[in-house]
Design a protein around this motif. Structure first.
Motif, short mmCIF file in Angstrom:
data_model
loop_
_atom_site.label_atom_id
_atom_site.label_comp_id
_atom_site.label_asym_id
_atom_site.label_seq_id
_atom_site.Cartn_x
_atom_site.Cartn_y
_atom_site.Cartn_z
N ALA A 1 -4.99 -1.65 -8.13
CA ALA A 1 -4.75 -0.86 -6.92
C ALA A 1 -4.46 0.60 -7.27
N LEU A 2 -3.68 0.80 -8.31
CA LEU A 2 -3.39 2.17 -8.75
C LEU A 2 -4.65 2.88 -9.20
N GLY A 3 -5.52 2.15 -9.90
CA GLY A 3 -6.76 2.75 -10.36
C GLY A 3 -7.62 3.24 -9.21
N ILE A 4 -7.67 2.43 -8.16
CA ILE A 4 -8.45 2.84 -6.98
C ILE A 4 -7.81 4.08 -6.33
N ALA A 5 -6.48 4.08 -6.22
CA ALA A 5 -5.79 5.20 -5.58
C ALA A 5 -5.93 6.49 -6.38
N VAL B 1 1.98 1.82 -3.52
CA VAL B 1 0.85 2.27 -4.33
C VAL B 1 0.60 3.76 -4.13
N GLN B 2 0.62 4.20 -2.87
CA GLN B 2 0.35 5.60 -2.59
C GLN B 2 1.45 6.50 -3.15
N ALA B 3 2.70 6.06 -3.04
CA ALA B 3 3.81 6.86 -3.55
C ALA B 3 3.73 7.00 -5.07
N VAL B 4 3.42 5.91 -5.73
CA VAL B 4 3.31 5.95 -7.19
C VAL B 4 2.09 6.77 -7.62
N ALA B 5 0.97 6.59 -6.94
CA ALA B 5 -0.23 7.35 -7.27
C ALA B 5 -0.01 8.85 -7.11
N PRO C 1 0.80 -1.23 0.00
CA PRO C 1 0.00 0.00 0.00
C PRO C 1 0.84 1.28 0.00
N VAL C 2 1.98 1.25 0.68
CA VAL C 2 2.84 2.43 0.70
C VAL C 2 3.38 2.72 -0.69
#
Length: 610
Positions: free
Chosen positions: A350-354, A217-221, A214-215
């Motif tokens: 996951a990226l799409g959701i973020a 994912v958030q950084a990339v988003a 998740p970390v």
């Protein structure tokens, strides 16, 4: 009390492999390619004969090309199934090392089982044994170590109890996937052992969907959300993860353009509005323009090979950020990328959701229209005249003959570049290019492997005369097995692609085309007659019109069908592409080389540094 069964080590290996399944219920190893010799005929040969209904054995003509067929089979099925290849000791084993390198580079599963010398060493040195003066444990099979994801030497029967599960884990692991070598000592193959019956119980190996952190994912988003002009680079991992639908959904939801590597081509249909085409050295002007302007580059399942990145001169927008979504951490961390180490489907979802409703303005459609306006005329059928056909015109003829079920394939020479730029792939797995290793000789054996993987597909193989001469012997195997595929041989009388590279770096034409090689007589090789002698149906055509007429007959042909056409070695698609770093001599008596060196030094300064 444990129930055991007494088998030789070879019999145990074959029985175990026949019991390993994929999620679809198929035996993971579809069969074994074998050339028997001393070192595998008495042990493995006897074991395979006894299990041939459960684990089929095919006889090839060359150990390397057998392995190429096995690798192509695995690639076409997205790594869901694989094959094994066995050889004798010595030269038979060494013939497979090149193929192991090909599988390693392309992250493809294949099980190599080369015979090895005697573990008990009584008759040493045996026929074909390499003796190392300082290492008594070494044999030629140690050459497999750097090109294997997992290597083991089976010098006791019970080694298989741990070696075989490890081999299966590697071949079915999305991150570690690649070639496995089990170097099998010939005396050990024949030794008996009391095996636990439970060892042979059927086992299912699932495609592991590695979930993202998740970390990460958030950084990339956050990086993507802050972008103005992002682009997605789709690599072969998109296909291996069966993520084409996920990629399409993600790109459409956020309106991010997609460009395709050689391995990633066909991830989106060629005419999808967000597919800007092939990227890199053999890329389209539309794709490369978008990449040069991108402030965030999102790699999905790509190794960022130099042909993709233009030797790291393509992605050069000021402040550009690099993101790598890859199941393998080694690839996810390349060149300072922000990693998202995960399965492609899971990572994109996951990226799409973020990202939520984040959307971008895609590039103007004019870029793509301009590209096709420039290249479509190159593939058109020529008018009347006696000029030799160009490779682009050959591609156009095959494109016009192709159907939705066509798979085009190639590996080396001129055609990979032309196909990457020009071929219009309509659906996933319709474009099969081995360009990680770009191994000459892969083509004919690879076409056979594709046909074994998907018998209903219309397989068309492009090969030049140079790569045909490298390794053509599996044409005979295909004829014996009654495999129907088409081979288009473009004869430019030498290594035309490398000749153009030689000229492009300032060198004189030398030792590539036969016309510039030290020969007493210019060759007059009759490729059609040669293919016919191995059992193929073959024809030599004199024009693009005749090529199209010959292609139209392919459905009525039983077995391999070879069409030969003479082509001009000099023309290539003059638009698109980007720089590729090739070392140019710093000192030369040739003015052309000195001029090429000056351009080289200028381009080196444009490379993006970490």
């Amino acid at each position: 009390m444990m129930t055991t069964i007494r088998l030789t080590a070879a019999q145990a290996m074959v029985r175990y492999l026949a019991a390993q399944k994929n999620e679809d219920g198929d035996t993971f190893l579809a069969g074994v390619w074998a050339i028997f010799g001393h070192g595998n005929v008495a042990g493995l040969g006897e074991a395979l004969q006894g299990m041939q209904d459960a684990l089929p054995t095919w006889r090839g003509q060359n150990e390397q090309s057998m392995a190429h067929a096995a690798i192509a089979y695995a690639k076409q099925l997205g790594r869901k199934r694989a094959m094994a290849v066995t050889s004798s000791i010595g030269p038979g084993a060494l013939n497979m090392v090149t193929a192991a390198g090909l599988a390693h580079v392309n992250r493809l599963p294949v099980l190599f089982i080369p015979g090895d010398v005697f573990a008990h060493r009584g008759p040493d040195p045996v026929l074909q044994q390499i003796e190392d003066f300082g290492d008594g444990t070494l044999s030629v099979n140690d050459c497999f170590r750097p090109v294997s994801r997992y290597f083991d030497r089976i010098s006791r029967p019970e080694h298989l109890l741990t070696a075989l599960p490890r081999a299966m884990r590697v071949m079915t692991d999305p991150a570690e996937c690649g070639p496995v070598t089990l170097s099998f000592c010939q005396d050990v193959q024949a030794e008996a052992y009391d095996w636990p019956e439970a060892f042979f119980a059927p086992k299912v190996w699932r495609l592991r969907r590695v979930q993202p952190d998740p970390v990460e994912v958030q950084a990339v988003a956050d990086i993507i959300r802050g972008a103005k002009a992002p682009v997605i680079v789709a690599g072969g991992g998109v296909h291996y993860a069966f993520a084409t639908n996920a990629l399409r959904a993600f790109a459409e939801a956020h309106q991010i353009p997609v460009v395709e590597t050689q391995a990633g081509k066909s991830a989106l249909p060629w005419d999808h509005p967000l597919n800007l085409g092939p990227v890199g050295v053999t890329g389209a002007a539309s794709a490369n323009t978008v990449c040069a302007q991108a402030d965030v580059v999102i790699g999905v399942g790509t190794r960022f090979q130099d042909f993709t990145t233009g030797s790291w001169s393509l992605f050069k927008a000021p402040g550009r950020r690099l993101i790598s979504l890859n199941v393998q951490a080694y690839d996810a961390m390349k060149h300072g990328a922000e990693p998202l180490c995960a399965d492609a489907v899971a990572g994109l979802e996951a990226l799409g959701i973020a990202l939520g409703t984040t959307k971008f303005t895609p590039p103007a459609s004019g870029l793509k229209a301009e590209w096709f306006a420039a290249v479509d005329p190159l593939t058109a059928a020529p008018g009347e005249g006696n000029a030799l056909a160009t490779d682009m015109q050959v591609v156009g003829a095959v494109q016009r003959a192709a159907t939705d079920d066509t798979v085009v394939m190639c590996a080396a020479g001129t055609m990979p570049g032309e196909l990457h730029k020009l071929w219009k792939a309509s659906k996933p797995m319709s474009y099969h290019m081995e360009y990680g290793f770009s191994c000459m000789g892969y083509e004919i054996a690879g076409a056979m492997g594709i046909k074994m993987a998907q018998p209903a597909r219309d397989v068309i193989c492009f090969t030049g005369d140079g790569t045909y001469m490298m390794l053509n012997s599996e044409m005979a195997t295909a004829a014996m097995l009654g495999m129907r595929f088409t081979v288009v041989v473009t004869d430019n009388r030498g290594y035309g692609c490398i000749n153009r590279l030689q000229m492009g770096t300032g060198g004189a034409e030398f030792n590539n085309l036969y016309a510039h090689a030290r020969v007493e007589h210019q060759p007059q090789i009759d490729f059609a007659a040669h293919a016919a002698s191995m059992g193929a149906t073959s024809v030599k055509v004199a024009s693009i019109a005749e090529l199209e007429a010959a292609l139209a007959k392919r459905e009525a042909i039983n077995g391999p069908y070879v069409i030969v056409i003479d082509t001009d070695p000099y023309p290539s698609t003059h638009v698109g592409g980007t720089w590729w770093e090739v070392g140019v001599p710093e000192v030369s008596t040739r003015a052309d080389v000195n001029a090429a060196r000056a351009k080289y030094e200028t381009k080196r300064k444009e490379q993006v540094k970490l």
